[in-house]
Design a protein around this motif. Sequence first.
Motif, PDB file in Angstrom:
ATOM      1  N   VAL A 102      -0.892 -14.165   4.975  1.00 17.82           N
ATOM      2  CA  VAL A 102      -0.698 -15.185   3.930  1.00 17.82           C
ATOM      3  C   VAL A 102      -0.235 -14.540   2.626  1.00 17.82           C
ATOM      4  CG1 VAL A 102      -1.885 -16.863   2.449  1.00 17.82           C
ATOM      5  CG2 VAL A 102      -2.292 -16.863   4.925  1.00 17.82           C
ATOM      6  N   LEU A 103      -0.872 -13.425   2.244  1.00 19.05           N
ATOM      7  CA  LEU A 103      -0.488 -12.755   1.000  1.00 19.05           C
ATOM      8  C   LEU A 103       0.964 -12.273   1.063  1.00 19.05           C
ATOM      9  CD1 LEU A 103      -3.716 -10.664   0.257  1.00 19.05           C
ATOM     10  CD2 LEU A 103      -2.896 -12.714  -0.955  1.00 19.05           C
ATOM     11  N   ALA A 104       1.341 -11.667   2.176  1.00 21.49           N
ATOM     12  CA  ALA A 104       2.704 -11.142   2.302  1.00 21.49           C
ATOM     13  C   ALA A 104       3.731 -12.262   2.316  1.00 21.49           C
ATOM     14  CB  ALA A 104       2.821 -10.294   3.569  1.00 21.49           C
ATOM     15  N   VAL A 105       3.454 -13.307   3.070  1.00 17.46           N
ATOM     16  CA  VAL A 105       4.442 -14.377   3.190  1.00 17.46           C
ATOM     17  C   VAL A 105       4.513 -15.194   1.902  1.00 17.46           C
ATOM     18  CG1 VAL A 105       3.048 -16.290   4.152  1.00 17.46           C
ATOM     19  CG2 VAL A 105       5.415 -15.958   4.905  1.00 17.46           C
ATOM     20  N   CYS A 106       3.409 -15.327   1.173  1.00 15.80           N
ATOM     21  CA  CYS A 106       3.447 -16.013  -0.134  1.00 15.80           C
ATOM     22  C   CYS A 106       4.305 -15.228  -1.119  1.00 15.80           C
ATOM     23  CB  CYS A 106       2.040 -16.191  -0.686  1.00 15.80           C
ATOM     24  SG  CYS A 106       1.118 -17.569   0.036  1.00 15.80           S
ATOM     25  N   ALA A 107       4.136 -13.898  -1.141  1.00 12.77           N
ATOM     26  CA  ALA A 107       4.942 -13.073  -2.047  1.00 12.77           C
ATOM     27  C   ALA A 107       6.413 -13.144  -1.679  1.00 12.77           C
ATOM     28  CB  ALA A 107       4.457 -11.626  -2.003  1.00 12.77           C
ATOM     29  N   ALA A 108       6.723 -13.060  -0.386  1.00  8.88           N
ATOM     30  CA  ALA A 108       8.118 -13.090   0.049  1.00  8.88           C
ATOM     31  C   ALA A 108       8.753 -14.453  -0.210  1.00  8.88           C
ATOM     32  CB  ALA A 108       8.210 -12.733   1.525  1.00  8.88           C
ATOM     33  N   THR A 109       8.029 -15.520   0.114  1.00  9.21           N
ATOM     34  CA  THR A 109       8.563 -16.871  -0.070  1.00  9.21           C
ATOM     35  C   THR A 109       8.696 -17.211  -1.548  1.00  9.21           C
ATOM     36  OG1 THR A 109       7.512 -17.539   2.005  1.00  9.21           O
ATOM     37  CG2 THR A 109       8.230 -19.292   0.539  1.00  9.21           C
ATOM     38  N   GLY A 110       7.725 -16.799  -2.351  1.00 12.20           N
ATOM     39  CA  GLY A 110       7.808 -17.049  -3.784  1.00 12.20           C
ATOM     40  C   GLY A 110       8.985 -16.329  -4.413  1.00 12.20           C
ATOM     41  N   ALA A 111       9.188 -15.063  -4.028  1.00 15.35           N
ATOM     42  CA  ALA A 111      10.330 -14.315  -4.562  1.00 15.35           C
ATOM     43  C   ALA A 111      11.648 -14.934  -4.124  1.00 15.35           C
ATOM     44  CB  ALA A 111      10.253 -12.857  -4.099  1.00 15.35           C
ATOM     45  N   HIS A 112      11.696 -15.393  -2.884  1.00 16.57           N
ATOM     46  CA  HIS A 112      12.923 -16.031  -2.389  1.00 16.57           C
ATOM     47  C   HIS A 112      13.207 -17.317  -3.151  1.00 16.57           C
ATOM     48  CE1 HIS A 112      15.553 -18.154   0.545  1.00 16.57           C
ATOM     49  NE2 HIS A 112      16.033 -16.939   0.688  1.00 16.57           N
ATOM     50  N   ALA A 113      12.161 -18.089  -3.424  1.00 17.59           N
ATOM     51  CA  ALA A 113      12.341 -19.323  -4.185  1.00 17.59           C
ATOM     52  C   ALA A 113      12.805 -19.037  -5.606  1.00 17.59           C
ATOM     53  CB  ALA A 113      11.032 -20.111  -4.211  1.00 17.59           C
ATOM     54  N   ALA A 114      12.376 -17.888  -6.166  1.00 18.30           N
ATOM     55  CA  ALA A 114      12.743 -17.542  -7.535  1.00 18.30           C
ATOM     56  C   ALA A 114      14.175 -17.032  -7.649  1.00 18.30           C
ATOM     57  CB  ALA A 114      11.778 -16.493  -8.078  1.00 18.30           C
ATOM     58  N   GLU A 115      14.758 -16.602  -6.536  1.00 19.26           N
ATOM     59  CA  GLU A 115      16.092 -15.990  -6.594  1.00 19.26           C
ATOM     60  C   GLU A 115      17.149 -16.941  -7.145  1.00 19.26           C
ATOM     61  OE1 GLU A 115      17.121 -14.340  -2.802  1.00 19.26           O
ATOM     62  OE2 GLU A 115      15.295 -13.127  -2.731  1.00 19.26           O
ATOM     63  N   ASP A 116      17.161 -18.180  -6.667  1.00 16.21           N
ATOM     64  CA  ASP A 116      18.184 -19.124  -7.106  1.00 16.21           C
ATOM     65  C   ASP A 116      18.096 -19.383  -8.604  1.00 16.21           C
ATOM     66  OD1 ASP A 116      19.630 -19.483  -4.839  1.00 16.21           O
ATOM     67  OD2 ASP A 116      18.639 -21.324  -4.217  1.00 16.21           O
ATOM     68  N   ALA A 117      16.861 -19.553  -9.101  1.00 11.73           N
ATOM     69  CA  ALA A 117      16.692 -19.788 -10.531  1.00 11.73           C
ATOM     70  C   ALA A 117      17.135 -18.585 -11.349  1.00 11.73           C
ATOM     71  CB  ALA A 117      15.231 -20.132 -10.840  1.00 11.73           C
ATOM     72  N   ALA A 118      16.797 -17.376 -10.892  1.00 15.20           N
ATOM     73  CA  ALA A 118      17.183 -16.167 -11.617  1.00 15.20           C
ATOM     74  C   ALA A 118      18.684 -15.932 -11.560  1.00 15.20           C
ATOM     75  CB  ALA A 118      16.438 -14.963 -11.045  1.00 15.20           C
ATOM     76  N   ARG A 119      19.307 -16.324 -10.457  1.00 15.81           N
ATOM     77  CA  ARG A 119      20.741 -16.104 -10.283  1.00 15.81           C
ATOM     78  C   ARG A 119      21.583 -17.132 -11.025  1.00 15.81           C
ATOM     79  NH1 ARG A 119      23.270 -16.757  -4.351  1.00 15.81           N
ATOM     80  NH2 ARG A 119      22.564 -18.864  -4.856  1.00 15.81           N
ATOM     81  N   SER A 120      21.027 -18.286 -11.330  1.00 16.77           N
ATOM     82  CA  SER A 120      21.815 -19.382 -11.915  1.00 16.77           C
ATOM     83  C   SER A 120      22.508 -19.012 -13.231  1.00 16.77           C
ATOM     84  CB  SER A 120      20.919 -20.612 -12.111  1.00 16.77           C
ATOM     85  OG  SER A 120      20.486 -21.104 -10.863  1.00 16.77           O
ATOM     86  N   PRO A 121      21.832 -18.338 -14.182  1.00 18.30           N
ATOM     87  CA  PRO A 121      22.557 -17.934 -15.386  1.00 18.30           C
ATOM     88  C   PRO A 121      23.720 -16.991 -15.100  1.00 18.30           C
ATOM     89  CG  PRO A 121      20.195 -17.814 -15.749  1.00 18.30           C
ATOM     90  CD  PRO A 121      20.391 -18.039 -14.288  1.00 18.30           C
ATOM     91  N   LEU A 122      23.602 -16.160 -14.059  1.00 19.10           N
ATOM     92  CA  LEU A 122      24.707 -15.275 -13.686  1.00 19.10           C
ATOM     93  C   LEU A 122      25.892 -16.084 -13.172  1.00 19.10           C
ATOM     94  CD1 LEU A 122      22.714 -12.488 -11.796  1.00 19.10           C
ATOM     95  CD2 LEU A 122      23.618 -12.386 -14.130  1.00 19.10           C
ATOM     96  N   ILE A 123      25.606 -17.098 -12.370  1.00 19.94           N
ATOM     97  CA  ILE A 123      26.687 -17.955 -11.860  1.00 19.94           C
ATOM     98  C   ILE A 123      27.358 -18.685 -13.000  1.00 19.94           C
ATOM     99  CG2 ILE A 123      27.179 -19.965 -10.420  1.00 19.94           C
ATOM    100  CD1 ILE A 123      24.915 -19.065  -8.577  1.00 19.94           C
ATOM    101  N   ARG A 124      26.567 -19.157 -13.963  1.00 22.73           N
ATOM    102  CA  ARG A 124      27.146 -19.891 -15.103  1.00 22.73           C
ATOM    103  C   ARG A 124      27.979 -18.961 -15.970  1.00 22.73           C
ATOM    104  NH1 ARG A 124      24.139 -24.858 -17.778  1.00 22.73           N
ATOM    105  NH2 ARG A 124      26.034 -25.903 -18.461  1.00 22.73           N
ATOM    106  N   ARG A 125      27.504 -17.728 -16.164  1.00 23.79           N
ATOM    107  CA  ARG A 125      28.201 -16.789 -17.039  1.00 23.79           C
ATOM    108  C   ARG A 125      29.471 -16.261 -16.388  1.00 23.79           C
ATOM    109  NH1 ARG A 125      31.083 -13.990 -19.124  1.00 23.79           N
ATOM    110  NH2 ARG A 125      30.762 -12.332 -20.684  1.00 23.79           N
ATOM    111  N   HIS A 126      29.422 -15.943 -15.103  1.00 23.85           N
ATOM    112  CA  HIS A 126      30.547 -15.296 -14.431  1.00 23.85           C
ATOM    113  C   HIS A 126      31.325 -16.239 -13.506  1.00 23.85           C
ATOM    114  CE1 HIS A 126      29.201 -11.460 -15.955  1.00 23.85           C
ATOM    115  NE2 HIS A 126      28.037 -11.566 -15.341  1.00 23.85           N
ATOM    116  N   GLY A 127      30.931 -17.516 -13.481  1.00 17.93           N
ATOM    117  CA  GLY A 127      31.556 -18.450 -12.546  1.00 17.93           C
ATOM    118  C   GLY A 127      32.841 -19.077 -13.030  1.00 17.93           C
ATOM    119  N   GLY A 128      33.337 -18.666 -14.201  1.00 20.49           N
ATOM    120  CA  GLY A 128      34.577 -19.225 -14.709  1.00 20.49           C
ATOM    121  C   GLY A 128      34.368 -20.594 -15.339  1.00 20.49           C
TER     122      GLY A 128
END
Length: 409
Positions: A102-128
């Motif tokens: 549970v601890l491992a899968v919560c950490a992995a799933t939480g980090a995966h869920a956070a990726e899109d939010a963290a990546r969004s400013p990069l897409i906005r800045r470099h997406g043209g």
Amino acid sequence: MPHLLPDTGPQRVIAATNFVNTIGSGLYLTAGVLYFTQAAHLPAAEVGLGLGIAGFVSLAVGIAVGHLADVRGARGVYAATLIVRGLATACFLLAHSFWPFVLAVCAATGAHAAEDAARSPLIRRHGGDRPQEFRAYLRAVTNIGVSVGALLAGWVVQVGTHTAYELLVIGNAVTVAAAAAFLIFLPPVTPGGAVDGPHRLALRDRPYLLITALNGIMAIQFKVLTVALPLWMVEATTAPRWLISSTMLTNTVIIIAFQVRAGRGVDSPAAGGIAYRRSGVAFAVACSLFPLSAGVPAWAATTLLLIAVVVHTVGELWHSAAGFGVSFALAPEHATGQYLGVFGLGTGLAEALGPTLLISLCITWGRPGWYVVGALFALTGLVAPLAVRWAGRHEHARHREAAAAALAA
């Protein structure tokens, strides 16, 4: 078919990161559950419970990480989410009882869920000029990467040894780490800094929250082809079993070929609202065709199911294009990560609740349940343009208030 490579260097780095990352996602999505049951020897009920806990834990992570990306710098935060997921994935090798799992899968799933939010400013800045179109391109790349990972996972399942399953976990962790390494070549994005007033700006934006909820209802469609349809085909139709993989391949090929093209027509929030409406109609039509495949000869069931999958995938193209366009257009530039983190809540809830809802309606109830699900999609598609117009008026009012405050200062 979209161009193989984006036009600019930063876009190519983001695309390469996404491709390598999603190869690992394809490995995990295809055979991750089998690793826990076949190699780690956890009971299936415990695996299901742990994955459900991880799904709910991850819901709030995107908002906090998205805000952190806005104020601290998106590149570093995005890299951190990848590193955390890679380490958590490697810990699967040690998860031979329930709570470590549970601890491992919560950490992995939480980090995966956070990726899109963290990546969004990069897409906005470099997406043209049209970051939503670049986001559509990344979705096509995602499907290619997941397909490669799924093929590799097929070998693992075919071999079926403990070593093969451990290699699956190691491969997933290595691809995530490699994706993080690619970000060294990406120019950093200057943080927007904290905004005036409460940091949780997005949670106070009621029109945006309504659109998030509607998009979450529509996002249940992602589980139709991966959860409801395979069970329906096995339990209620005479269609050949090989058709299960063929339907997924059909869906993937169409998305790779046409997602960017579908996104080009969604160049404003109003166009996004129309795309939501079209997707609701397409999903309703598909959900009316799926139940017709029961009680007919195998050739007829196969034909009906393939037609329904194509119609459903057209709806998926419009739904994704609408979500990309509306979520970016209505998010303030200085709070892109935070807003996209909130927008991900809808998809997260669909991920957590969608399978149970679809199984209850479409499999347990049967034919009538398919029609209810189709009606739900159609109704959501009809309401979405109204919610988008409300959000547009709210956005204009906020701009006027900000302009007035600037003049007063």
